[in-house]
Design a protein around this motif. Structure first.
Motif, PDB file in Angstrom:
ATOM      1  N   LEU A   6       0.841  -1.191   0.000  1.00  0.00           N
ATOM      2  CA  LEU A   6       0.000   0.000   0.000  1.00  0.00           C
ATOM      3  C   LEU A   6       0.881   1.247   0.000  1.00  0.00           C
ATOM      4  N   THR A   7       0.669   2.109  -0.983  1.00  0.00           N
ATOM      5  CA  THR A   7       1.459   3.334  -1.094  1.00  0.00           C
ATOM      6  C   THR A   7       0.639   4.385  -1.818  1.00  0.00           C
ATOM      7  N   ASP A   8       0.690   5.623  -1.346  1.00  0.00           N
ATOM      8  CA  ASP A   8      -0.065   6.667  -2.058  1.00  0.00           C
ATOM      9  C   ASP A   8       0.773   7.370  -3.114  1.00  0.00           C
ATOM     10  N   ASN A   9       2.008   6.907  -3.339  1.00  0.00           N
ATOM     11  CA  ASN A   9       2.831   7.413  -4.450  1.00  0.00           C
ATOM     12  C   ASN A   9       3.390   6.250  -5.251  1.00  0.00           C
ATOM     13  N   PHE A  10       3.248   6.349  -6.575  1.00  0.00           N
ATOM     14  CA  PHE A  10       3.721   5.283  -7.459  1.00  0.00           C
ATOM     15  C   PHE A  10       3.881   5.873  -8.854  1.00  0.00           C
ATOM     16  N   PRO A  11       4.842   5.368  -9.642  1.00  0.00           N
ATOM     17  CA  PRO A  11       4.990   5.885 -11.010  1.00  0.00           C
ATOM     18  C   PRO A  11       3.661   5.858 -11.781  1.00  0.00           C
ATOM     19  N   PRO A  12       3.430   6.844 -12.637  1.00  0.00           N
ATOM     20  CA  PRO A  12       4.415   7.763 -13.226  1.00  0.00           C
ATOM     21  C   PRO A  12       4.843   8.937 -12.357  1.00  0.00           C
ATOM     22  N   GLU A  13       4.414   9.006 -11.090  1.00  0.00           N
ATOM     23  CA  GLU A  13       4.978  10.019 -10.198  1.00  0.00           C
ATOM     24  C   GLU A  13       6.470   9.742 -10.038  1.00  0.00           C
ATOM     25  N   VAL A  14       7.248  10.790  -9.765  1.00  0.00           N
ATOM     26  CA  VAL A  14       8.705  10.647  -9.797  1.00  0.00           C
ATOM     27  C   VAL A  14       9.356  10.975  -8.460  1.00  0.00           C
ATOM     28  N   ASN A  15       8.579  11.086  -7.385  1.00  0.00           N
ATOM     29  CA  ASN A  15       9.202  11.391  -6.103  1.00  0.00           C
ATOM     30  C   ASN A  15       9.857  10.145  -5.511  1.00  0.00           C
ATOM     31  N   ALA A  16      10.571  10.329  -4.421  1.00  0.00           N
ATOM     32  CA  ALA A  16      11.372   9.242  -3.845  1.00  0.00           C
ATOM     33  C   ALA A  16      10.537   8.032  -3.421  1.00  0.00           C
ATOM     34  N   PRO A  17       9.385   8.211  -2.734  1.00  0.00           N
ATOM     35  CA  PRO A  17       8.596   7.026  -2.362  1.00  0.00           C
ATOM     36  C   PRO A  17       8.130   6.231  -3.573  1.00  0.00           C
ATOM     37  N   ALA A  18       7.732   6.919  -4.638  1.00  0.00           N
ATOM     38  CA  ALA A  18       7.260   6.223  -5.840  1.00  0.00           C
ATOM     39  C   ALA A  18       8.378   5.400  -6.457  1.00  0.00           C
ATOM     40  N   SER A  19       9.560   5.983  -6.559  1.00  0.00           N
ATOM     41  CA  SER A  19      10.682   5.281  -7.185  1.00  0.00           C
ATOM     42  C   SER A  19      11.124   4.088  -6.360  1.00  0.00           C
ATOM     43  N   ARG A  20      11.237   4.265  -5.052  1.00  0.00           N
ATOM     44  CA  ARG A  20      11.679   3.164  -4.185  1.00  0.00           C
ATOM     45  C   ARG A  20      10.704   1.996  -4.266  1.00  0.00           C
ATOM     46  N   THR A  21       9.400   2.289  -4.143  1.00  0.00           N
ATOM     47  CA  THR A  21       8.397   1.228  -4.169  1.00  0.00           C
ATOM     48  C   THR A  21       8.432   0.477  -5.491  1.00  0.00           C
ATOM     49  N   PHE A  22       8.453   1.224  -6.588  1.00  0.00           N
ATOM     50  CA  PHE A  22       8.458   0.596  -7.902  1.00  0.00           C
ATOM     51  C   PHE A  22       9.690  -0.293  -8.090  1.00  0.00           C
ATOM     52  N   GLU A  23      10.853   0.239  -7.754  1.00  0.00           N
ATOM     53  CA  GLU A  23      12.087  -0.498  -8.009  1.00  0.00           C
ATOM     54  C   GLU A  23      12.224  -1.716  -7.104  1.00  0.00           C
ATOM     55  N   HIS A  24      11.753  -1.625  -5.863  1.00  0.00           N
ATOM     56  CA  HIS A  24      11.759  -2.802  -4.991  1.00  0.00           C
ATOM     57  C   HIS A  24      10.789  -3.864  -5.502  1.00  0.00           C
TER      58      HIS A  24
END
Length: 410
Positions: A6-24
């Protein structure tokens, strides 16, 4: 293993939480696990839904092997405390309501910086009778006090009690810094269940490259020594310091050599632009946020990356994720953040640490790097080699090991 994230930020957003979650999550799928992400319509930081999406009750897509479920939330720009709380709480509710429709889950992860998402993860884990993990990216609500967004009150005290409850109920807390771990232990949380997995960099995407010629021309950067800040323009970042440094650079005999770029959006961007205009800072360029695919082109423009946060005790515990991205690009850093992240810069010898909110020190560091090619190249090489210690794929495997251990015990 089926991981529900569960995360309220995810790509195509480009902030740090979105990038970390996506890449993990991408790495966990590669390792053979099933991953479902529950998030909202991409809108950060302007509070406008990205093209191709809608703010509806339920929409799904497949992203590099992950199932991504997007739910409705109250959308607002990244400014205004009350509206942002409504944003966070609305996602907490809709994510909780959506999660029962995801079957066969083995573990639930809720990520901060704000902890309402972790609230949802806890509730969902109870409904599904599986463990939940709190991914700790920020000491919230302590950070609210640090930036002065809200005065001490009974409401803040209640939020801190809820915060501690969520830590206690988590099967594990995965912190992005050692300082956060120490903070939790000092407040009575069992240290044996707190693990540190720092932020990192996707070295396959953030790597050295020539300056983007098209952007250099369009932004008038030919022959300029370019320093840049890439990220949120918020209360925590004290970017007035960069404007004050720009004024000092402009007053130098060689002042026309320097340019400072500020790329991103946030609560203080308009105010910063107005101040730069009133100061006559023609050596400062403001650029709006760009897509995840485009941001590397803008990183390539920088000779030096500026990382900066307000001078406050809390921010000595944070490690800005952009530090690892500029290291991966081979860009020396001017680091205006004290504490744990400054120790990384000094350990890796990847740039110069300066006192936060000290425009003279920032200006001195910038001139030093521009005027000493040997020093610059040494920092550049050190940044590149140091980035290998923060390879996101390696860090994702470390966190996966934690998850596998928890589900094995459960």
């Amino acid at each position: 293993m089926h991981i529900l994230f569960l995360t309220d930020n995810f790509p195509p957003e480009v902030n740090a939480p979105a990038s970390r979650t996506f890449e993990h999550c991408r790495e966990w799928v590669k390792a053979g696990h099933k991953v479902t992400v529950v998030t909202c319509a991409p809108n950060f930081p302007k509070g406008r839904v990205f093209e191709g999406y809608r703010n509806s009750l339920w929409q799904t897509e497949e992203v590099e092997g992950m199932r991504v479920i997007r739910v409705w939330s109250y959308i607002t720009a990244n400014e205004g405390f009350v509206k942002r709380i409504l944003d966070y709480q609305s996602f907490m509710v809709t994510a909780t309501l959506a999660s029962p429709f995801v079957r066969g889950v083995d573990i639930v992860i809720g990520t901060s910086p704000q902890f309402f998402t972790a609230c949802a993860a806890y509730v969902v884990s109870r409904l599904k009778r599986v463990p939940y993990v709190f991914e700790l990216r920020d000491l919230w609500p302590e950070s609210i006090r640090a930036v002065g967004a809200m005065k001490d009150s009974a409401a803040l005290d209640w939020l801190e009690k809820l915060e501690l409850f969520l830590y206690r109920k988590a099967a594990a807390v995965v912190s992005v810094t050692s300082a956060f771990r120490d903070n939790l232990i000092s407040r009575g949380i069992d240290g044996s269940k707190i693990h540190v997995v720092t932020n990192g960099v996707d070295v396959a995407r953030f790597n050295p490259r020539e300056k983007d010629a098209e952007l250099v021309h369009s932004l008038g950067l030919e022959g300029k020594f370019v320093a840049g800040y890439i990220g949120t323009h918020g209360m925590a970042h004290a970017l007035d310091t960069l404007l004050d440094a720009a004024a000092k650079l402009r007053a130098r005999p060689d002042g026309d050599r320097y340019r400072i770029i500020l790329l991103g959006d946030g609560a203080r961007k308009v105010e910063l632009m107005q101040r730069a205009q009133s100061m006559g800072l023609d050596n400062v360029l403001f650029v709006d946020s760009v897509s995840k695919e485009q941001v590397v082109r803008y990183w390539s423009l920088l000779d030096v990356s500026i990382i900066h946060l307000r001078k406050t005790e809390l921010f000595t515990t944070v490690i800005p994720s952009k530090l690892f991205e500029c290291m991966g690009m081979g860009i020396p850093v001017l680091h205006g953040v004290a504490g744990e992240s400054a120790a990384i810069v000094e350990k890796e010898q990847a740039g110069i640490v300066f006192e936060p909110e000290n425009a003279d020190a920032l200006c001195e560091g910038l001139v030093s790097l521009a005027g000493d090619p040997a020093l610059y190249e040494r920092y550049r090489g050190n940044a590149l080699s140091g980035a290998q210690n923060y390879d996101r794929s390696v860090l994702a495997k470390k966190m996966l090991g934690i998850l596998e251990s928890i589900t094995g015990k459960h």
